[in-house]
Scaffold this motif. Structure first.
Motif, PDB file in Angstrom:
ATOM      1  N   ALA A 177       8.743  -7.008  -4.380  1.00  0.00           N
ATOM      2  CA  ALA A 177      10.124  -6.563  -5.009  1.00  0.00           C
ATOM      3  C   ALA A 177      10.931  -7.547  -4.367  1.00  0.00           C
ATOM      4  O   ALA A 177      12.051  -7.869  -5.046  1.00  0.00           O
ATOM      5  CB  ALA A 177      10.340  -5.287  -3.875  1.00  0.00           C
ATOM      6  N   HIS A 178      10.638  -8.130  -3.220  1.00  0.00           N
ATOM      7  CA  HIS A 178      11.554  -9.026  -2.761  1.00  0.00           C
ATOM      8  C   HIS A 178      11.717 -10.318  -3.501  1.00  0.00           C
ATOM      9  O   HIS A 178      12.518 -10.931  -4.021  1.00  0.00           O
ATOM     10  CB  HIS A 178      11.387  -9.443  -1.107  1.00  0.00           C
ATOM     11  CG  HIS A 178      11.836  -8.349  -0.181  1.00  0.00           C
ATOM     12  ND1 HIS A 178      11.301  -8.411   1.089  1.00  0.00           N
ATOM     13  CD2 HIS A 178      12.622  -7.380  -0.234  1.00  0.00           C
ATOM     14  CE1 HIS A 178      11.980  -7.146   1.742  1.00  0.00           C
ATOM     15  NE2 HIS A 178      12.665  -6.555   0.846  1.00  0.00           N
ATOM     16  N   GLU A 179      10.521 -10.623  -3.849  1.00  0.00           N
ATOM     17  CA  GLU A 179      10.429 -11.966  -4.943  1.00  0.00           C
ATOM     18  C   GLU A 179      11.133 -11.723  -6.023  1.00  0.00           C
ATOM     19  O   GLU A 179      11.562 -12.558  -6.732  1.00  0.00           O
ATOM     20  CB  GLU A 179       9.042 -12.095  -5.099  1.00  0.00           C
ATOM     21  CG  GLU A 179       8.062 -12.962  -3.943  1.00  0.00           C
ATOM     22  CD  GLU A 179       8.345 -14.184  -3.647  1.00  0.00           C
ATOM     23  OE1 GLU A 179       8.643 -15.037  -4.497  1.00  0.00           O
ATOM     24  OE2 GLU A 179       8.836 -14.461  -2.600  1.00  0.00           O
ATOM     25  N   ALA A 180      11.275 -10.339  -6.497  1.00  0.00           N
ATOM     26  CA  ALA A 180      11.991 -10.255  -7.807  1.00  0.00           C
ATOM     27  C   ALA A 180      13.361 -10.108  -7.736  1.00  0.00           C
ATOM     28  O   ALA A 180      14.099  -9.597  -8.582  1.00  0.00           O
ATOM     29  CB  ALA A 180      11.396  -8.641  -8.213  1.00  0.00           C
ATOM     30  N   GLY A 181      13.810 -10.135  -6.301  1.00  0.00           N
ATOM     31  CA  GLY A 181      15.224 -10.064  -6.200  1.00  0.00           C
ATOM     32  C   GLY A 181      15.614  -8.592  -5.891  1.00  0.00           C
ATOM     33  O   GLY A 181      16.982  -8.271  -5.955  1.00  0.00           O
ATOM     34  N   MET A 182      14.931  -7.869  -5.506  1.00  0.00           N
ATOM     35  CA  MET A 182      15.068  -6.241  -5.300  1.00  0.00           C
ATOM     36  C   MET A 182      14.984  -5.799  -4.086  1.00  0.00           C
ATOM     37  O   MET A 182      14.302  -6.425  -3.185  1.00  0.00           O
ATOM     38  CB  MET A 182      14.227  -5.247  -6.280  1.00  0.00           C
ATOM     39  CG  MET A 182      14.300  -5.730  -7.692  1.00  0.00           C
ATOM     40  SD  MET A 182      12.908  -4.738  -8.665  1.00  0.00           S
ATOM     41  CE  MET A 182      13.215  -5.891 -10.129  1.00  0.00           C
ATOM     42  N   LYS A 183      15.875  -4.842  -3.447  1.00  0.00           N
ATOM     43  CA  LYS A 183      15.699  -4.283  -2.237  1.00  0.00           C
ATOM     44  C   LYS A 183      14.538  -3.234  -2.229  1.00  0.00           C
ATOM     45  O   LYS A 183      14.145  -2.843  -3.371  1.00  0.00           O
ATOM     46  CB  LYS A 183      16.933  -3.610  -1.541  1.00  0.00           C
ATOM     47  CG  LYS A 183      17.913  -4.838  -1.379  1.00  0.00           C
ATOM     48  CD  LYS A 183      19.135  -3.927  -0.684  1.00  0.00           C
ATOM     49  CE  LYS A 183      20.121  -5.269  -0.392  1.00  0.00           C
ATOM     50  NZ  LYS A 183      21.293  -5.031  -0.305  1.00  0.00           N
ATOM     51  N   ALA A 184      13.720  -3.044  -1.213  1.00  0.00           N
ATOM     52  CA  ALA A 184      12.851  -2.126  -1.111  1.00  0.00           C
ATOM     53  C   ALA A 184      12.730  -1.235  -0.100  1.00  0.00           C
ATOM     54  O   ALA A 184      13.099  -1.354   1.318  1.00  0.00           O
ATOM     55  CB  ALA A 184      11.407  -3.008  -0.771  1.00  0.00           C
ATOM     56  N   ILE A 185      12.325   0.155  -0.438  1.00  0.00           N
ATOM     57  CA  ILE A 185      12.125   1.095   0.799  1.00  0.00           C
ATOM     58  C   ILE A 185      10.549   1.206   0.749  1.00  0.00           C
ATOM     59  O   ILE A 185       9.882   1.472   0.066  1.00  0.00           O
ATOM     60  CB  ILE A 185      12.768   2.371   0.303  1.00  0.00           C
ATOM     61  CG1 ILE A 185      14.196   2.306   0.082  1.00  0.00           C
ATOM     62  CG2 ILE A 185      12.495   3.793   1.288  1.00  0.00           C
ATOM     63  CD1 ILE A 185      14.791   3.658  -0.332  1.00  0.00           C
ATOM     64  N   GLY A 186      10.193   1.135   2.193  1.00  0.00           N
ATOM     65  CA  GLY A 186       8.675   1.227   2.499  1.00  0.00           C
ATOM     66  C   GLY A 186       8.330   2.573   2.758  1.00  0.00           C
ATOM     67  O   GLY A 186       9.261   3.478   3.536  1.00  0.00           O
ATOM     68  N   ILE A 187       7.367   3.304   2.639  1.00  0.00           N
ATOM     69  CA  ILE A 187       6.921   4.523   3.080  1.00  0.00           C
ATOM     70  C   ILE A 187       5.577   4.437   3.698  1.00  0.00           C
ATOM     71  O   ILE A 187       4.504   3.937   3.330  1.00  0.00           O
ATOM     72  CB  ILE A 187       6.600   5.488   1.775  1.00  0.00           C
ATOM     73  CG1 ILE A 187       7.739   5.513   0.826  1.00  0.00           C
ATOM     74  CG2 ILE A 187       6.076   6.992   2.157  1.00  0.00           C
ATOM     75  CD1 ILE A 187       9.034   6.300   1.314  1.00  0.00           C
ATOM     76  N   GLY A 188       5.898   4.580   5.031  1.00  0.00           N
ATOM     77  CA  GLY A 188       4.556   4.397   5.859  1.00  0.00           C
ATOM     78  C   GLY A 188       4.936   3.839   7.261  1.00  0.00           C
ATOM     79  O   GLY A 188       5.983   4.214   7.646  1.00  0.00           O
ATOM     80  N   SER A 189       4.472   2.842   7.918  1.00  0.00           N
ATOM     81  CA  SER A 189       4.489   2.650   9.303  1.00  0.00           C
ATOM     82  C   SER A 189       5.437   1.180   9.132  1.00  0.00           C
ATOM     83  O   SER A 189       5.336   0.432   8.335  1.00  0.00           O
ATOM     84  CB  SER A 189       3.445   2.326  10.043  1.00  0.00           C
ATOM     85  OG  SER A 189       2.927   0.817   9.721  1.00  0.00           O
ATOM     86  N   LYS A 190       6.258   1.201  10.320  1.00  0.00           N
ATOM     87  CA  LYS A 190       7.177  -0.004  10.353  1.00  0.00           C
ATOM     88  C   LYS A 190       6.402  -1.138  10.658  1.00  0.00           C
ATOM     89  O   LYS A 190       6.693  -2.318  10.270  1.00  0.00           O
ATOM     90  CB  LYS A 190       8.259   0.179  11.449  1.00  0.00           C
ATOM     91  CG  LYS A 190       9.289   1.032  11.068  1.00  0.00           C
ATOM     92  CD  LYS A 190      10.824   0.537  11.938  1.00  0.00           C
ATOM     93  CE  LYS A 190      11.802   1.303  11.253  1.00  0.00           C
ATOM     94  NZ  LYS A 190      12.259   2.551  12.110  1.00  0.00           N
ATOM     95  N   GLU A 191       5.247  -1.206  11.336  1.00  0.00           N
ATOM     96  CA  GLU A 191       4.276  -2.270  11.576  1.00  0.00           C
ATOM     97  C   GLU A 191       3.895  -2.980  10.297  1.00  0.00           C
ATOM     98  O   GLU A 191       3.754  -4.082  10.184  1.00  0.00           O
ATOM     99  CB  GLU A 191       3.115  -1.780  12.481  1.00  0.00           C
ATOM    100  CG  GLU A 191       3.455  -1.626  13.889  1.00  0.00           C
ATOM    101  CD  GLU A 191       2.449  -0.653  14.474  1.00  0.00           C
ATOM    102  OE1 GLU A 191       1.333  -0.852  14.278  1.00  0.00           O
ATOM    103  OE2 GLU A 191       3.036   0.252  15.406  1.00  0.00           O
ATOM    104  N   ILE A 192       3.755  -1.999   9.533  1.00  0.00           N
ATOM    105  CA  ILE A 192       2.897  -2.696   8.033  1.00  0.00           C
ATOM    106  C   ILE A 192       3.848  -3.087   7.237  1.00  0.00           C
ATOM    107  O   ILE A 192       4.007  -3.970   6.424  1.00  0.00           O
ATOM    108  CB  ILE A 192       1.939  -1.686   7.363  1.00  0.00           C
ATOM    109  CG1 ILE A 192       0.724  -1.254   8.753  1.00  0.00           C
ATOM    110  CG2 ILE A 192       1.294  -2.198   6.254  1.00  0.00           C
ATOM    111  CD1 ILE A 192      -0.179  -0.652   8.020  1.00  0.00           C
ATOM    112  N   LEU A 193       5.133  -2.384   7.067  1.00  0.00           N
ATOM    113  CA  LEU A 193       6.127  -2.565   6.199  1.00  0.00           C
ATOM    114  C   LEU A 193       7.273  -3.074   6.587  1.00  0.00           C
ATOM    115  O   LEU A 193       8.625  -2.640   5.948  1.00  0.00           O
ATOM    116  CB  LEU A 193       6.324  -1.048   5.297  1.00  0.00           C
ATOM    117  CG  LEU A 193       5.082  -0.397   4.774  1.00  0.00           C
ATOM    118  CD1 LEU A 193       5.287   1.006   4.457  1.00  0.00           C
ATOM    119  CD2 LEU A 193       4.626  -1.474   3.617  1.00  0.00           C
TER     120      LEU A 193
END
Ligand code: BG6
Ligand code: MG
Length: 214
Positions: A177-193
């Motif tokens: 997502a970031h490489e594509a120039g988009m913001k991202a919402i992660g679903i899961g743990s902060k450690e991984i995402l």
């Protein structure tokens, strides 16, 4: 202004991770390969071919192309048996309602999944009608973490990258997502995402306001 949301499928719309795990486990047991939950974690968001590469690397082994094809086909056949169990009740918490809210708010909805089985899964969930564009592992050559899939979906939606937000449960997806120039919402743990702009513990916490204020 955010005009489109691009959803990952496995682990965001429905929980197929356990089915992928069980299918790889069955193949690994048959072939005497080491495979466990920890390794499975590292396969989230990773394409079928690359997943096999990682399993082989973990086992310090290689295979002929013919054998690789055979393993991939067998793993997928096991997975397809599990997919038969999916019904329209198997959305992750809050997702169906969130899709309805987005649709009613005229936000465009895209799918950006690393799976070649994405359309079958959406059909089982009776979710196909929510999506304006469906991008899967058949749509582009370079899989996540390459930006290609999300770029393809945004283009098909008629949106620029900064008008889209990606929702993902896997680190390669956040990177894509970031490489594509988009913001991202992660679903899961902060450690991984942790690289995502926002991380939510569960799909249940997805709200339109979060997207609008990202
Ligand atoms: C991703 C999953 O969505 O799809 C991965 O997170 C999986 O675990 C990948 O390997 C490919 O799926 P399929 O259905 O094409 O084997
Ligand atoms: Mg996923």
């Amino acid at each position: 202004m955010i005009k489109g949301i691009i959803f990952d499928l496995d682990g965001v719309i429905t929980d197929t991770a356990e089915f992928h795990y069980l299918s790889w486990k069955q193949l690994s047991n048959e072939e005497g390969l080491k495979f466990d939950k920890l390794l499975n974690e590292q396969l989230k968001g990773v394409s079928r071919n690359k997943s096999l590469d990682r399993i082989l690397k973990h086992n310090n082994t290689t295979l002929s192309e013919t054998k690789q094809k055979d393993y991939l086909e067998r793993k997928n056949n096991y997975y397809l048996q599990y997919l038969k169990k999916i019904t329209q009740k198997d959305y992750l918490p809050g997702i169906k309602n969130f899709l309805q809210v987005l649709q009613a708010s005229n936000i465009k909805i895209g799918l950006g999944s690393a799976s070649k089985n994405a359309i079958s899964v959406l059909e089982k969930l009776e979710a196909t009608h929510f999506f304006d564009v469906i991008g899967d592992d058949n749509s582009v050559k370079n899989a996540k973490p390459a930006p290609d899939l999300f770029q393809y979906v945004a283009k098909e939606l008629g949106l620029t990258p900064n008008e889209c937000v990606v929702i993902e449960d896997a680190a390669p997806g956040i990177e894509a997502a970031h490489e594509a120039g988009m913001k991202a919402i992660g679903i899961g743990s902060k450690e991984i995402l942790g690289n995502a702009e926002i991380v939510l513990e569960s799909t249940n916490f997805l709200k339109l306001e979060i997207i609008q204020n990202i």
